[in-house]
Enzyme design. Structure first.
Site, PDB file in Angstrom:
ATOM      1  N   LYS A   1      54.946  77.388  37.626  1.00  0.00           N
ATOM      2  CA  LYS A   1      53.624  76.934  38.085  1.00  0.00           C
ATOM      3  C   LYS A   1      52.750  76.509  36.907  1.00  0.00           C
ATOM      4  O   LYS A   1      52.131  75.442  36.933  1.00  0.00           O
ATOM      5  CB  LYS A   1      52.926  78.075  38.845  1.00  0.00           C
ATOM      6  CG  LYS A   1      51.452  77.826  39.117  1.00  0.00           C
ATOM      7  CD  LYS A   1      50.792  78.969  39.862  1.00  0.00           C
ATOM      8  CE  LYS A   1      50.324  80.117  39.017  1.00  0.00           C
ATOM      9  NZ  LYS A   1      49.045  79.928  38.294  1.00  0.00           N
ATOM     10  N   ASN A   2      52.709  77.349  35.872  1.00  0.00           N
ATOM     11  CA  ASN A   2      51.762  77.104  34.785  1.00  0.00           C
ATOM     12  C   ASN A   2      52.202  75.996  33.828  1.00  0.00           C
ATOM     13  O   ASN A   2      51.484  75.660  32.894  1.00  0.00           O
ATOM     14  CB  ASN A   2      51.463  78.407  34.028  1.00  0.00           C
ATOM     15  CG  ASN A   2      50.617  79.337  34.887  1.00  0.00           C
ATOM     16  OD1 ASN A   2      50.114  78.938  35.936  1.00  0.00           O
ATOM     17  ND2 ASN A   2      50.465  80.570  34.447  1.00  0.00           N
TER      18      ASN A   2
ATOM     19  N   ARG B   1      36.180  84.543  32.019  1.00  0.00           N
ATOM     20  CA  ARG B   1      36.930  83.326  31.732  1.00  0.00           C
ATOM     21  C   ARG B   1      36.052  82.114  31.367  1.00  0.00           C
ATOM     22  O   ARG B   1      35.962  81.136  32.106  1.00  0.00           O
ATOM     23  CB  ARG B   1      37.877  82.995  32.891  1.00  0.00           C
ATOM     24  CG  ARG B   1      38.785  84.165  33.209  1.00  0.00           C
ATOM     25  CD  ARG B   1      39.803  83.856  34.258  1.00  0.00           C
ATOM     26  NE  ARG B   1      40.929  83.085  33.751  1.00  0.00           N
ATOM     27  CZ  ARG B   1      41.900  82.617  34.518  1.00  0.00           C
ATOM     28  NH1 ARG B   1      41.870  82.839  35.815  1.00  0.00           N
ATOM     29  NH2 ARG B   1      42.888  81.931  34.003  1.00  0.00           N
TER      30      ARG B   1
ATOM     31  N   ARG C   1      49.833  81.161  46.326  1.00  0.00           N
ATOM     32  CA  ARG C   1      49.378  80.297  45.237  1.00  0.00           C
ATOM     33  C   ARG C   1      50.437  80.200  44.146  1.00  0.00           C
ATOM     34  O   ARG C   1      50.515  79.187  43.453  1.00  0.00           O
ATOM     35  CB  ARG C   1      48.090  80.861  44.619  1.00  0.00           C
ATOM     36  CG  ARG C   1      46.880  80.742  45.508  1.00  0.00           C
ATOM     37  CD  ARG C   1      45.649  81.168  44.761  1.00  0.00           C
ATOM     38  NE  ARG C   1      45.703  80.629  43.405  1.00  0.00           N
ATOM     39  CZ  ARG C   1      45.214  81.244  42.332  1.00  0.00           C
ATOM     40  NH1 ARG C   1      44.622  82.408  42.443  1.00  0.00           N
ATOM     41  NH2 ARG C   1      45.308  80.691  41.139  1.00  0.00           N
TER      42      ARG C   1
ATOM     43  N   ASP D   1      50.338  88.175  32.542  1.00  0.00           N
ATOM     44  CA  ASP D   1      50.730  87.830  33.912  1.00  0.00           C
ATOM     45  C   ASP D   1      51.846  88.733  34.448  1.00  0.00           C
ATOM     46  O   ASP D   1      52.243  88.587  35.613  1.00  0.00           O
ATOM     47  CB  ASP D   1      51.179  86.360  33.985  1.00  0.00           C
ATOM     48  CG  ASP D   1      50.013  85.396  33.831  1.00  0.00           C
ATOM     49  OD1 ASP D   1      48.858  85.844  33.922  1.00  0.00           O
ATOM     50  OD2 ASP D   1      50.256  84.195  33.618  1.00  0.00           O
TER      51      ASP D   1
ATOM     52  N   CYS E   1      36.152  84.656  37.822  1.00  0.00           N
ATOM     53  CA  CYS E   1      37.141  84.925  38.858  1.00  0.00           C
ATOM     54  C   CYS E   1      37.483  86.397  38.807  1.00  0.00           C
ATOM     55  O   CYS E   1      36.955  87.129  37.985  1.00  0.00           O
ATOM     56  CB  CYS E   1      38.375  84.062  38.700  1.00  0.00           C
ATOM     57  SG  CYS E   1      39.440  84.609  37.403  1.00  0.00           S
TER      58      CYS E   1
HETATM   59  C1  EPZ Z   1      46.390  80.709  31.455  1.00  0.00           C
HETATM   60  O1  EPZ Z   1      45.045  80.849  31.833  1.00  0.00           O
HETATM   61  C2  EPZ Z   1      47.217  80.947  32.691  1.00  0.00           C
HETATM   62  N1  EPZ Z   1      46.893  79.963  33.714  1.00  0.00           N
HETATM   63  C3  EPZ Z   1      46.972  82.357  33.213  1.00  0.00           C
HETATM   64  O2  EPZ Z   1      47.807  82.583  34.334  1.00  0.00           O
HETATM   65  C4  EPZ Z   1      47.327  83.353  32.109  1.00  0.00           C
HETATM   66  O3  EPZ Z   1      47.027  84.669  32.553  1.00  0.00           O
HETATM   67  C5  EPZ Z   1      46.552  83.029  30.844  1.00  0.00           C
HETATM   68  O4  EPZ Z   1      46.763  81.645  30.449  1.00  0.00           O
HETATM   69  C6  EPZ Z   1      46.938  83.911  29.651  1.00  0.00           C
HETATM   70  O5  EPZ Z   1      48.304  83.794  29.409  1.00  0.00           O
HETATM   71  C7  EPZ Z   1      47.553  78.817  33.761  1.00  0.00           C
HETATM   72  O6  EPZ Z   1      48.403  78.515  32.927  1.00  0.00           O
HETATM   73  C8  EPZ Z   1      47.244  77.894  34.894  1.00  0.00           C
HETATM   74  P1  EPZ Z   1      43.395  81.544  28.316  1.00  0.00           P
HETATM   75  P2  EPZ Z   1      43.875  80.375  30.854  1.00  0.00           P
HETATM   76  O7  EPZ Z   1      42.489  80.410  28.063  1.00  0.00           O
HETATM   77  O8  EPZ Z   1      44.319  79.161  30.133  1.00  0.00           O
HETATM   78  C9  EPZ Z   1      39.409  83.620  26.718  1.00  0.00           C
HETATM   79  C10 EPZ Z   1      48.288  83.184  36.555  1.00  0.00           C
HETATM   80  O9  EPZ Z   1      48.268  84.273  37.172  1.00  0.00           O
HETATM   81  N2  EPZ Z   1      38.842  82.271  26.644  1.00  0.00           N
HETATM   82  O10 EPZ Z   1      44.630  81.666  27.482  1.00  0.00           O
HETATM   83  O11 EPZ Z   1      42.645  80.301  31.644  1.00  0.00           O
HETATM   84  C11 EPZ Z   1      39.674  84.061  28.154  1.00  0.00           C
HETATM   85  O12 EPZ Z   1      38.502  84.569  28.756  1.00  0.00           O
HETATM   86  C12 EPZ Z   1      47.160  82.802  35.618  1.00  0.00           C
HETATM   87  O13 EPZ Z   1      49.208  82.361  36.675  1.00  0.00           O
HETATM   88  C13 EPZ Z   1      37.619  82.086  26.017  1.00  0.00           C
HETATM   89  O14 EPZ Z   1      36.996  83.046  25.540  1.00  0.00           O
HETATM   90  O15 EPZ Z   1      43.801  81.599  29.845  1.00  0.00           O
HETATM   91  C14 EPZ Z   1      40.751  85.111  27.962  1.00  0.00           C
HETATM   92  O16 EPZ Z   1      40.168  86.325  27.570  1.00  0.00           O
HETATM   93  C15 EPZ Z   1      46.040  83.798  35.631  1.00  0.00           C
HETATM   94  N3  EPZ Z   1      37.095  80.821  25.966  1.00  0.00           N
HETATM   95  C16 EPZ Z   1      41.553  84.546  26.774  1.00  0.00           C
HETATM   96  O17 EPZ Z   1      40.697  83.607  26.130  1.00  0.00           O
HETATM   97  C17 EPZ Z   1      37.754  79.744  26.483  1.00  0.00           C
HETATM   98  O18 EPZ Z   1      37.222  78.616  26.379  1.00  0.00           O
HETATM   99  C18 EPZ Z   1      42.841  83.840  27.154  1.00  0.00           C
HETATM  100  O19 EPZ Z   1      42.582  82.907  28.184  1.00  0.00           O
HETATM  101  C19 EPZ Z   1      39.008  79.935  27.096  1.00  0.00           C
HETATM  102  C20 EPZ Z   1      39.531  81.209  27.163  1.00  0.00           C
END
Ligand code: EPZ
Length: 430
Positions: free
Chosen positions: A22-23, A131, A408, A316, A126
């Site tokens: 998916k991702n 996030r 989803r 995840d 969320c």
């Molecule tokens: C991706 O989300 C995945 N989603 C998530 O999977 C996964 O849990 C996550 O990466 C971590 O591996 C998809 O690929 C569609 P991040 P993403 O930006 O990109 C902080 C699932 O269940 N952050 O790596 O949104 C954030 O708050 C989903 O399939 C900032 O501070 O995650 C978090 O603490 C859920 N500022 C950390 O970084 C930003 O601008 C990592 O988030 C962006 C993120």
């Protein structure tokens, strides 16, 4: 709303097919915005999130055709999507669409790079944490975008086009790495992303962009060097197998006991999670067609782990691991370092009799002799599937409400598990 009912205690055996990730499928679909030519994606999983994104992309003007049934379908190759964004007819991604799925915010980078302007609703918080998107915006600003927030929308402009730059992320972010990577592919000149996320799904997108004509070095490392192509071509790409689905079924087999081959799975994508399972007493072996998971009779050993960006233990899979450890012979310690509120499953697991203490970012899980089936509520995607795993171990019947979260991200979950002997069924709401 549909529910899922599980009667626990059945061992699993046989094999099940792992779908495309998916991702990876979601950002790959978004990459179609970068070219006016056709991008063909094979092995796309049939999931609610994929369908939601398809609607969003169509709204921007992407033509999407899905191949019909094949004469000789591979047991684990998903659908084939042909995406053509000949003309982008709308550069706005509205709140009603983006609020349904966070990854749809990722259209920002490609729309901006291709059209010089984009207006995308803020995704908002969320269930698993606040996030923010500050890192996405930081990266795009470094490439020359002017960005302001107006009425809940990110309004980005690059009237003279984006220019390559050095982007050094203070924190590893999957989404922000995707955003800058895709935008940089169309920018003028070289972009270097430092402290890039190394998740295999980023590598998959990078490889697809390379096929589309973007020169790139460092795929799979934390430094990506991208030569902006100015113009990208069409390509054909196969989505890599879903490592989180693979890990989830591996934990399910570990929980229920038995011996199952996960066909199409790639063992090398899950080194840390498989090491944890082996430590718990589960046997894992690479096979010709995937990975075999077995636990026959032995008790589960407790483990201590913290979630980390790839190649660390994935956030995840944290909920699934926790569900498994509720029956370990001892006390496990699980620390969540990526999202501040990803423990929604704890109170639901407690309904089945799990003994879990939460303190800040750390859960202490004392293994119990037995879980007992109960009514539980799915909260987010991965939390929901942890309840399925717990249900497979529990005595009696577990009913999971609000299963749309599962749809989803898990394709045909009940069929895959019942095909291996689980007593699981979907109760379709009238
Ligand atoms: C991706 O989300 C995945 N989603 C998530 O999977 C996964 O849990 C996550 O990466 C971590 O591996 C998809 O690929 C569609 P991040 P993403 O930006 O990109 C902080 C699932 O269940 N952050 O790596 O949104 C954030 O708050 C989903 O399939 C900032 O501070 O995650 C978090 O603490 C859920 N500022 C950390 O970084 C930003 O601008 C990592 O988030 C962006 C993120």
């Amino acid at each position: 709303m549909d529910r899922i009912s599980i009667v626990g205690g059945k061992q699993l055996s046989g094999s099940l097919a792992i779908s495309g990730a998916k991702n990876a499928a979601l950002p790959l679909m978004i990459a179609s915005l970068l070219t006016s030519e056709r991008l063909t994606l094979k092995n796309v999983p049939n999931l609610a999130d994929v369908n939601t994104l398809a609607r969003i992309l169509r709204n921007h003007g992407v033509d999407l055709a899905v191949d019909g049934k094949r004469a000789d379908p591979s047991p684990y190759l998903g659908e084939t999507f042909h995406l053509t964004a000949r003309d982008i007819v709308d550069t706005t991604a509205p709140y009603e669409m983006v609020s349904r799925m966070r990854a749809s915010f990722w259209v920002l980078g490609p729309l901006l790079a291709r059209c010089g302007v984009a207006r995308v609703s803020m995704p908002g918080g969320c269930a698993i944490g606040t996030r923010p998107v500050d890192l996405h915006l930081m990266g795009l600003k470094a490439l020359g975008a002017e960005i302001e927030i107006d009425g809940g929308y990110v309004v980005a402009k690059a009237t003279k086009g984006l220019k390559g730059a050095r982007v050094s992320f203070p924190k590893v972010s999957v989404g922000a790495t995707h955003a800058v990577l895709m935008a940089a592919a169309l920018a003028k000149g070289e972009t270097v992303i430092e402290n890039a996320a190394r998740e295999p799904e980023i590598g998959d997108v990078a490889e697809c962009l390379a096929k589309m004509g973007c020169k790139m070095e460092g795929i799979g490392t934390s430094t990506l060097r991208i030569q902006g192509a100015g113009r990208l071509e069409g390509a054909v790409h196969t989505v890599l197998p879903d490592r989180i689905e693979t890990g989830t079924y591996a934990f399910a087999v570990a929980a229920a006991g038995g011996d199952v081959e996960l066909r199409g799975a790639r063992k090398s994508l899950l080194d840390t999670a498989f090491a944890a399972l082996e430590q718990a007493g589960v046997t894992i072996a690479e096979t010709e067609h995937g990975v075999r998971i077995a636990r026959n009779g032995r008790g589960l050993q407790p483990i201590a782990i913290e979630t980390q960006p790839y190649p660390g233990f994935p956030t995840d899979l944290q909920a699934q691991l926790m569900a498994l450890m509720t029956r370990a012979e001892g006390t496990s310690v699980i620390r969540e370092t990526i999202f501040e509120n990803r423990f929604m499953h704890v109170q639901e697991l407690a309904r089945l009799g799990a003994d879990i203490q939460l303190q800040g970012d750390t859960a202490t899980v004392r293994g119990v002799k037995q879980l007992r089936g109960a009514q539980v509520m799915a909260t987010d995607l991965r939390a929901s599937v942890s309840l399925v795993i717990a249900g497979l171990m529990a005595e009696g019947k577990t009913t999971i409400n609000r299963v749309y979260h599962l749809d989803r991200g898990f394709e045909r979950l009940e069929q895959k598990l019942s095909g291996c002997g689980a007593d699981i069924e979907r109760l379709v709401s009238g």
